[in-house]
Design a protein around this motif. Structure first.
Motif, short mmCIF file in Angstrom:
data_model
loop_
_atom_site.label_atom_id
_atom_site.label_comp_id
_atom_site.label_asym_id
_atom_site.label_seq_id
_atom_site.Cartn_x
_atom_site.Cartn_y
_atom_site.Cartn_z
N MET A 87 95.92 49.40 65.77
CA MET A 87 94.93 50.28 65.14
C MET A 87 95.36 50.70 63.75
O MET A 87 94.55 50.75 62.82
CB MET A 87 94.68 51.50 66.02
N LEU A 88 96.67 50.97 63.61
CA LEU A 88 97.20 51.33 62.30
C LEU A 88 96.90 50.20 61.31
O LEU A 88 96.40 50.45 60.20
CB LEU A 88 98.70 51.57 62.39
N PHE A 89 97.17 48.99 61.72
CA PHE A 89 96.87 47.84 60.88
C PHE A 89 95.39 47.79 60.52
O PHE A 89 95.03 47.60 59.35
CB PHE A 89 97.27 46.55 61.60
N GLU A 90 94.54 47.97 61.52
CA GLU A 90 93.10 47.92 61.29
C GLU A 90 92.68 48.94 60.22
O GLU A 90 91.99 48.61 59.26
CB GLU A 90 92.33 48.26 62.59
N VAL A 91 93.14 50.16 60.39
CA VAL A 91 92.73 51.24 59.49
C VAL A 91 93.21 51.00 58.08
O VAL A 91 92.44 51.12 57.12
CB VAL A 91 93.26 52.60 60.01
N VAL A 92 94.48 50.65 57.96
CA VAL A 92 95.05 50.44 56.63
C VAL A 92 94.40 49.23 55.96
O VAL A 92 94.07 49.27 54.77
CB VAL A 92 96.58 50.25 56.71
N TYR A 93 94.19 48.20 56.75
CA TYR A 93 93.53 46.99 56.23
C TYR A 93 92.12 47.32 55.73
O TYR A 93 91.72 46.92 54.64
CB TYR A 93 93.49 45.94 57.33
N MET B 1 90.72 40.96 64.61
CA MET B 1 90.28 41.20 63.24
C MET B 1 91.44 41.13 62.26
O MET B 1 91.38 40.45 61.24
CB MET B 1 89.63 42.59 63.14
N VAL B 2 92.52 41.84 62.58
CA VAL B 2 93.65 41.82 61.65
C VAL B 2 94.69 40.80 62.09
O VAL B 2 95.61 40.49 61.36
CB VAL B 2 94.33 43.20 61.56
N ASP B 3 94.53 40.26 63.30
CA ASP B 3 95.49 39.27 63.75
C ASP B 3 95.13 37.90 63.17
O ASP B 3 95.32 36.86 63.78
CB ASP B 3 95.59 39.23 65.28
N GLN B 4 94.61 37.93 61.94
CA GLN B 4 94.45 36.71 61.18
C GLN B 4 95.62 36.65 60.20
O GLN B 4 96.47 37.52 60.20
CB GLN B 4 93.16 36.76 60.35
N ILE B 5 95.59 35.64 59.38
CA ILE B 5 96.61 35.57 58.34
C ILE B 5 96.23 36.54 57.23
O ILE B 5 95.10 36.56 56.77
CB ILE B 5 96.71 34.14 57.79
N ILE B 6 97.16 37.34 56.83
CA ILE B 6 96.93 38.27 55.73
C ILE B 6 97.85 37.86 54.59
O ILE B 6 99.05 37.71 54.77
CB ILE B 6 97.25 39.71 56.15
N ASP B 7 97.28 37.67 53.41
CA ASP B 7 98.10 37.21 52.28
C ASP B 7 98.99 38.33 51.78
O ASP B 7 98.73 39.51 52.00
CB ASP B 7 97.21 36.69 51.15
N ASP B 8 100.05 37.93 51.08
CA ASP B 8 101.07 38.87 50.64
C ASP B 8 100.53 39.96 49.74
O ASP B 8 100.98 41.10 49.79
CB ASP B 8 102.19 38.10 49.90
N GLU B 9 99.54 39.62 48.94
CA GLU B 9 98.99 40.62 48.03
C GLU B 9 98.36 41.76 48.83
O GLU B 9 98.52 42.94 48.50
CB GLU B 9 97.95 39.97 47.12
#
Lengths: 106, 106
Positions: A87-93, B1-9
């Motif tokens: 969830m932390l990841f989701e929110v920050v993302y 949703m966030v368990d995709q690849i996230i780029d370094d930026e």
DNA sequence: GACAAATATGAATATACGTTCATATAATAT
DNA sequence: ATATTATATGAACGTATATTCATATTTGTC
């Protein structure tokens, strides 16, 4: 729910968690672990940092109980020890993405 | 949703946000603003820090667009510039509370 | 204009911490 | 026992940054 009074000790613990989360290397490790447990070698590969650095940062994550450990022969496997990290990841993302939108139409 | 690849930026921008959030004084300011806009004098009172410190930290929050400003005569009013801050608080607060539970039955 | 109140800013300091390098430990295989 | 692989740890260094102190700026009032 959170717009109540929060005592300083709780704020300090929140600060602590956020501190642990607010590092590039550790964020990459946590992100890698979102898709399931990984051993140190795999994390080094994915994160693209030195063995020493990854190991040091894993120690930080361990000490703060964001990850837990399982040993299998010579390999050490790490996994997220907390459902809230997702969830932390989701929110920050979501925040980052929204800010990016706003920037475009300056 | 966030368990995709996230780029370094993107990770870097997440790091940046978390860095801003991971400070005791700034957390107290943000928490105070959850219940609505406040001027600097009020924040100094609530946070219990020096005028200079509060002002410096408000600058950090401003620069990172977590708060926005409104001036009224000699007073400067700050408010949250982001709906995600509420959620961030919720998630981090929930994490801290859960860890506290787990600790009790060591 | 002089003064007071509210807020901002700059310099200085001290401390925390991310990273690297070198080395240690532990387990396995030969 | 030695060698090799995987991981951990300690020291050292440099950098970032939180806090304080002193001062500047802005706005309103007399």
């Amino acid at each position: 729910m959170v717009d109540q009074i929060i005592d300083d000790e709780t704020i300090e613990e929140m600060e602590q968690l956020l501190n642990v989360a607010s590092d590039f290397t550790r964020l990459k490790i946590l992100h890698a672990l979102l898709s399931g447990e990984k051993n140190v070698g795999e994390l080094i590969e994915i994160v693209g940092a030195s063995q020493s650095l990854v190991s040091h940062q894993l120690q930080v994550l361990r000490n703060n109980r964001l990850v837990s450990v399982r040993k299998d022969k010579t390999r050490v496997y790490y996994r997220l020890d907390d459902e809230h990290i997702n969830m932390l990841f989701e929110v920050v993302y979501a925040h980052v993405m929204e800010k990016r939108m706003k920037k475009e139409d300056y």
